[in-house]
Design a protein around this motif. Structure first.
Motif, PDB file in Angstrom:
ATOM      1  N   PHE A  46       0.825  -1.210   0.000  1.00  0.00           N
ATOM      2  CA  PHE A  46       0.000   0.000   0.000  1.00  0.00           C
ATOM      3  C   PHE A  46       0.859   1.260   0.000  1.00  0.00           C
ATOM      4  O   PHE A  46       0.617   2.186  -0.776  1.00  0.00           O
ATOM      5  CB  PHE A  46      -0.923   0.004   1.220  1.00  0.00           C
ATOM      6  N   THR A  50       1.233   4.219  -2.799  1.00  0.00           N
ATOM      7  CA  THR A  50       1.004   5.628  -2.465  1.00  0.00           C
ATOM      8  C   THR A  50       2.179   6.490  -2.914  1.00  0.00           C
ATOM      9  O   THR A  50       1.999   7.576  -3.480  1.00  0.00           O
ATOM     10  CB  THR A  50       0.800   5.782  -0.950  1.00  0.00           C
ATOM     11  N   ASP A 266     -12.495   3.094   6.025  1.00  0.00           N
ATOM     12  CA  ASP A 266     -11.171   2.488   5.996  1.00  0.00           C
ATOM     13  C   ASP A 266     -10.198   3.499   5.398  1.00  0.00           C
ATOM     14  O   ASP A 266     -10.108   4.611   5.873  1.00  0.00           O
ATOM     15  CB  ASP A 266     -11.179   1.175   5.203  1.00  0.00           C
ATOM     16  N   THR A 267      -9.510   3.136   4.331  1.00  0.00           N
ATOM     17  CA  THR A 267      -8.547   4.068   3.733  1.00  0.00           C
ATOM     18  C   THR A 267      -9.063   4.680   2.441  1.00  0.00           C
ATOM     19  O   THR A 267      -8.349   5.449   1.808  1.00  0.00           O
ATOM     20  CB  THR A 267      -7.226   3.337   3.426  1.00  0.00           C
ATOM     21  N   TYR A 268     -10.285   4.348   2.039  1.00  0.00           N
ATOM     22  CA  TYR A 268     -10.760   4.892   0.777  1.00  0.00           C
ATOM     23  C   TYR A 268     -11.871   5.916   0.982  1.00  0.00           C
ATOM     24  O   TYR A 268     -12.490   6.006   2.040  1.00  0.00           O
ATOM     25  CB  TYR A 268     -11.204   3.786  -0.180  1.00  0.00           C
ATOM     26  N   LYS A 269     -12.105   6.697  -0.070  1.00  0.00           N
ATOM     27  CA  LYS A 269     -13.069   7.787  -0.054  1.00  0.00           C
ATOM     28  C   LYS A 269     -13.867   7.748  -1.350  1.00  0.00           C
ATOM     29  O   LYS A 269     -13.314   7.458  -2.408  1.00  0.00           O
ATOM     30  CB  LYS A 269     -12.346   9.136   0.075  1.00  0.00           C
ATOM     31  N   LYS A 278     -14.008   4.741  -6.109  1.00  0.00           N
ATOM     32  CA  LYS A 278     -13.333   4.886  -4.821  1.00  0.00           C
ATOM     33  C   LYS A 278     -11.885   5.337  -5.032  1.00  0.00           C
ATOM     34  O   LYS A 278     -11.226   4.923  -5.977  1.00  0.00           O
ATOM     35  CB  LYS A 278     -13.360   3.563  -4.048  1.00  0.00           C
ATOM     36  N   ARG A 279     -11.414   6.177  -4.125  1.00  0.00           N
ATOM     37  CA  ARG A 279     -10.045   6.680  -4.190  1.00  0.00           C
ATOM     38  C   ARG A 279      -9.399   6.587  -2.809  1.00  0.00           C
ATOM     39  O   ARG A 279     -10.074   6.692  -1.786  1.00  0.00           O
ATOM     40  CB  ARG A 279     -10.016   8.147  -4.663  1.00  0.00           C
ATOM     41  N   TYR A 280      -8.073   6.418  -2.795  1.00  0.00           N
ATOM     42  CA  TYR A 280      -7.335   6.392  -1.533  1.00  0.00           C
ATOM     43  C   TYR A 280      -6.827   7.786  -1.170  1.00  0.00           C
ATOM     44  O   TYR A 280      -6.871   8.190  -0.018  1.00  0.00           O
ATOM     45  CB  TYR A 280      -6.154   5.419  -1.621  1.00  0.00           C
ATOM     46  N   GLU A 281      -6.325   8.514  -2.159  1.00  0.00           N
ATOM     47  CA  GLU A 281      -5.763   9.838  -1.918  1.00  0.00           C
ATOM     48  C   GLU A 281      -6.865  10.894  -1.973  1.00  0.00           C
ATOM     49  O   GLU A 281      -7.730  10.855  -2.851  1.00  0.00           O
ATOM     50  CB  GLU A 281      -4.690  10.159  -2.957  1.00  0.00           C
TER      51      GLU A 281
END
Length: 298
Positions: A46, A50, A266-269, A278-281
């Motif tokens: 992960f 990133t 969690d870690t996504y938005k 869905k995005r992580y950043e």
């Protein structure tokens, strides 16, 4: 669990191997609870992904990296919650071409707390090692040795610089890798504190939910009365817009926005109306194009 991942372009021996890195890469991550009993390999993949999103011209290869928490290497198969604790600094390091280049032939690793040096049994003596008598304690953002509770540090380098309190021979005794936490306080709560906690639990029990849900702050902003117009301008309150617009020029197709609010899980938005995007950043999240058109909202 919140931790900090740090990449300085160095290998496990401290040698700089990535000359193109202009500044230290440091990112704070809130590790999802579902990852805590999983392997550290998931974290390595992960954080590599990133980094590569921010540095596409010089990507890293996960298999060529290792994670370190203090002087302890996190093996890919190690369970996350047994190796990492709240607010730890996790360093990302390149694997060395020869990890034993500083190790003398037939030498062994000292396992005394705070030492971590290689030594020859024939050269070991009663004052060969300077070490700590007890293991480290990581509490909130503070780090210290349990044997030296008055000397505390927040930065990892400052923590490693705390002088040892013992002198003796090197040791090869196996010590389980564990991070001691301070004992919990047994101070009883006052009657007022108990009543306040009970009242809070009664008020929140009905609304407590699990799983993904819309960010409540954004929904509350939508319910506010129309904003004041200044110099004929206002800022749109539609989800995903937030642009300043001239009120007199507003029209039925002026704004491209989302119909549902933001969801952070969690870690996504993602946007509630577009669950498949869905995005992580966060920067990538705000770039998701709106799914509908309409007038700007006051």
């Amino acid at each position: 669990m919140k931790v900090y991942f740090i990449y300085e372009g160095k290998d496990v021996n401290g040698c700089v191997v990535n000359d193109s890195l202009t500044e230290v890469f440091k990112v704070k991550m809130d590790i999802p609870a579902s990852w805590l009993n999983g392997p550290c390999e998931k974290l390595r993949c992960f954080i590599t992904s990133t980094y590569n999103k921010k540095h596409p011209d010089n990507p890293l290869v996960a298999e060529e990296l290792s994670l370190w928490c203090g002087n302890v290497e996190l093996k890919p198969s190690d369970v996350v919650e047994t190796r990492i604790h709240e607010f730890n600094d996790v360093h990302i390091r390149h694997l060395a071409k020869s990890v034993l280049h500083e190790q003398k032939p037939f030498s062994v690793l000292c396992t005394n707390f705070g030492c971590g040096e290689f030594f020859l049994q024939a050269e070991n003596h009663e004052s060969a090692c300077h070490y700590h008598a007890e293991p480290p304690v990581f509490h909130d953002i503070e780090k210290y040795w349990r044997c030296c509770p008055t000397q505390r540090a927040r930065d990892w380098d400052d923590f490693k610089a705390i002088p040892p309190c013992c002198v003796g021979p090197h040791s090869t005794e196996k010590r389980p890798v564990s991070f001691v936490s301070p004992p919990p306080s047994n101070t009883p709560l006052s009657v007022e504190q108990v009543q306040a906690l009970t009242h809070r639990d009664e008020n929140t029990a009905a609304s407590r939910t699990t799983g993904p849900r819309e960010f409540e702050g954004a929904a509350e902003a939508q319910r506010q009365p129309p904003q004041e117009i200044v110099d004929g301008k206002a800022r749109c309150r539609n989800y995903g817009c937030q642009k300043e617009f001239v009120v007199s020029e507003n029209h039925p197709t002026a704004c491209r926005h989302h119909t549902g609010g933001p969801v952070f899980w969690d870690t996504y938005k993602y946007w509630k109306c577009c669950p498949d995007k869905k995005r992580y950043e966060f920067d990538d999240f705000v770039k998701i194009p709106g799914c509908t058109q309409g007038p700007h909202q006051l």
